[in-house]
Design a protein around this motif. Structure first.
Motif, mmCIF file in Angstrom:
data_model
loop_
_atom_site.group_PDB
_atom_site.id
_atom_site.type_symbol
_atom_site.label_atom_id
_atom_site.label_comp_id
_atom_site.label_asym_id
_atom_site.label_seq_id
_atom_site.Cartn_x
_atom_site.Cartn_y
_atom_site.Cartn_z
ATOM 1 N N LEU A 70 3.963 -34.874 -5.238
ATOM 2 C CA LEU A 70 4.904 -33.882 -5.743
ATOM 3 C C LEU A 70 5.305 -34.221 -7.171
ATOM 4 O O LEU A 70 5.810 -35.309 -7.438
ATOM 5 N N GLU A 71 5.051 -33.299 -8.093
ATOM 6 C CA GLU A 71 5.357 -33.541 -9.502
ATOM 7 C C GLU A 71 6.523 -32.712 -10.007
ATOM 8 O O GLU A 71 7.156 -33.070 -10.995
ATOM 9 N N SER A 72 6.789 -31.582 -9.358
ATOM 10 C CA SER A 72 7.881 -30.726 -9.818
ATOM 11 C C SER A 72 8.512 -29.998 -8.632
ATOM 12 O O SER A 72 7.909 -29.878 -7.572
ATOM 13 N N VAL A 73 9.723 -29.534 -8.878
ATOM 14 C CA VAL A 73 10.471 -28.788 -7.864
ATOM 15 C C VAL A 73 11.005 -27.539 -8.538
ATOM 16 O O VAL A 73 11.557 -27.606 -9.637
ATOM 17 N N GLY A 74 10.853 -26.400 -7.898
ATOM 18 C CA GLY A 74 11.323 -25.142 -8.449
ATOM 19 C C GLY A 74 12.834 -25.056 -8.542
ATOM 20 O O GLY A 74 13.554 -25.656 -7.747
ATOM 21 N N LYS A 75 13.298 -24.307 -9.509
ATOM 22 C CA LYS A 75 14.728 -24.161 -9.780
ATOM 23 C C LYS A 75 15.497 -23.626 -8.569
ATOM 24 O O LYS A 75 16.598 -24.058 -8.290
ATOM 25 N N ASP A 76 14.934 -22.712 -7.847
ATOM 26 C CA ASP A 76 15.656 -22.048 -6.761
ATOM 27 C C ASP A 76 15.244 -22.526 -5.374
ATOM 28 O O ASP A 76 15.483 -21.836 -4.391
ATOM 29 N N VAL A 77 14.667 -23.718 -5.273
ATOM 30 C CA VAL A 77 14.135 -24.195 -4.003
ATOM 31 C C VAL A 77 15.202 -24.255 -2.903
ATOM 32 O O VAL A 77 14.900 -24.000 -1.744
ATOM 33 N N PHE A 78 16.455 -24.548 -3.246
ATOM 34 C CA PHE A 78 17.518 -24.595 -2.250
ATOM 35 C C PHE A 78 18.550 -23.484 -2.434
ATOM 36 O O PHE A 78 19.629 -23.527 -1.847
ATOM 37 N N LYS A 79 18.204 -22.474 -3.211
ATOM 38 C CA LYS A 79 19.110 -21.355 -3.433
ATOM 39 C C LYS A 79 19.403 -20.679 -2.091
ATOM 40 O O LYS A 79 18.505 -20.411 -1.302
ATOM 41 N N GLY A 80 20.652 -20.444 -1.831
ATOM 42 C CA GLY A 80 21.045 -19.791 -0.585
ATOM 43 C C GLY A 80 21.225 -20.731 0.594
ATOM 44 O O GLY A 80 21.585 -20.294 1.683
ATOM 45 N N CYS A 81 20.991 -22.023 0.399
ATOM 46 C CA CYS A 81 21.170 -23.003 1.488
ATOM 47 C C CYS A 81 22.642 -23.398 1.580
ATOM 48 O O CYS A 81 23.018 -24.539 1.338
ATOM 49 N N THR A 82 23.458 -22.449 1.934
ATOM 50 C CA THR A 82 24.901 -22.666 1.916
ATOM 51 C C THR A 82 25.423 -23.393 3.153
ATOM 52 O O THR A 82 26.540 -23.896 3.137
ATOM 53 N N GLU A 83 24.655 -23.460 4.218
ATOM 54 C CA GLU A 83 25.117 -24.091 5.452
ATOM 55 C C GLU A 83 24.512 -25.463 5.698
ATOM 56 O O GLU A 83 24.889 -26.146 6.650
ATOM 57 N N ASN A 84 23.565 -25.876 4.869
ATOM 58 C CA ASN A 84 22.921 -27.173 5.041
ATOM 59 C C ASN A 84 23.938 -28.295 4.875
ATOM 60 O O ASN A 84 24.764 -28.259 3.972
ATOM 61 N N THR A 85 23.863 -29.310 5.734
ATOM 62 C CA THR A 85 24.784 -30.439 5.648
ATOM 63 C C THR A 85 24.082 -31.762 5.360
ATOM 64 O O THR A 85 24.750 -32.770 5.156
ATOM 65 N N SER A 86 22.747 -31.776 5.353
ATOM 66 C CA SER A 86 22.043 -33.043 5.143
ATOM 67 C C SER A 86 20.796 -32.872 4.279
ATOM 68 O O SER A 86 20.003 -31.955 4.480
ATOM 69 N N PHE A 87 20.666 -33.798 3.331
ATOM 70 C CA PHE A 87 19.440 -33.951 2.555
ATOM 71 C C PHE A 87 18.954 -35.385 2.689
ATOM 72 O O PHE A 87 18.420 -35.979 1.755
ATOM 73 N N ASN A 88 19.119 -35.951 3.869
ATOM 74 C CA ASN A 88 18.692 -37.306 4.171
ATOM 75 C C ASN A 88 17.190 -37.438 3.889
ATOM 76 O O ASN A 88 16.390 -36.701 4.452
ATOM 77 N N GLN A 89 16.821 -38.323 2.977
ATOM 78 C CA GLN A 89 15.437 -38.646 2.619
ATOM 79 C C GLN A 89 14.674 -37.495 1.979
ATOM 80 O O GLN A 89 13.447 -37.496 1.968
ATOM 81 N N ILE A 90 15.342 -36.545 1.362
ATOM 82 C CA ILE A 90 14.696 -35.333 0.860
ATOM 83 C C ILE A 90 13.555 -35.597 -0.110
ATOM 84 O O ILE A 90 12.508 -34.996 -0.005
ATOM 85 N N PHE A 91 13.700 -36.468 -1.082
ATOM 86 C CA PHE A 91 12.618 -36.748 -2.022
ATOM 87 C C PHE A 91 12.226 -38.222 -2.005
ATOM 88 O O PHE A 91 11.699 -38.742 -2.980
ATOM 89 N N ILE A 92 12.448 -38.886 -0.897
ATOM 90 C CA ILE A 92 12.144 -40.304 -0.783
ATOM 91 C C ILE A 92 10.632 -40.527 -0.960
ATOM 92 O O ILE A 92 9.814 -39.791 -0.419
ATOM 93 N N GLY A 93 10.278 -41.493 -1.777
ATOM 94 C CA GLY A 93 8.872 -41.844 -1.967
ATOM 95 C C GLY A 93 8.075 -40.875 -2.816
ATOM 96 O O GLY A 93 6.849 -40.913 -2.806
ATOM 97 N N CYS A 94 8.726 -40.021 -3.562
ATOM 98 C CA CYS A 94 8.029 -39.047 -4.422
ATOM 99 C C CYS A 94 7.847 -39.651 -5.815
ATOM 100 O O CYS A 94 8.532 -39.295 -6.772
#
Length: 115
Positions: A6-30
């Motif tokens: 993974l080299e890049s992440v889009g600007k709106d990748v989490f747009k609208g994720c208003t109820e998410n409570t965890s990003f545990n390990q989201i970009f680990i090892g990238c």
């Protein structure tokens, strides 16, 4: 996590994720990921778990993610000071460990978000 190509992440990748409570390990090892949009978590104001999010090989440069609140930058590691806008992060150990090229790494360490 563990997205070694993974080299890049889009600007709106989490747009609208208003109820998410965890990003545990989201970009680990990238290891090829050098930047994420600073506003990537703007809509994610209920997140309390950021542990290990950018750990192990992240090559992040620039400034860590933040949300503009009334004209002021509020970084992930500062959200606990703004609980009228964000849920207080409770689990964030090693979130930015190894991200020493971030310009605000000293503040991240001082807040306990990295070793």
């Amino acid at each position: 996590g563990y997205c070694s190509n993974l080299e890049s992440v889009g600007k709106d990748v989490f747009k609208g994720c208003t109820e998410n409570t965890s990003f545990n390990q989201i970009f680990i090892g990238c290891g090829k990921l050098e930047s994420v949009p600073v506003d990537i978590f703007d809509d994610c104001r209920k997140v309390t778990d950021f542990r290990f999010a950018f750990r192990y090989g992240s090559s992040l440069k620039g400034e860590s993610p933040y949300t503009m609140v009334e004209g002021v930058k509020v970084h992930l590691y500062e959200r606990a000071e703004h609980t009228t806008v964000f849920k207080k992060p409770t689990t964030f150990n090693d979130c930015f460990t190894g991200c020493t090229d971030l310009i605000d790494f000293e503040q991240i360490q001082a807040a306990g978000w990295a070793k």
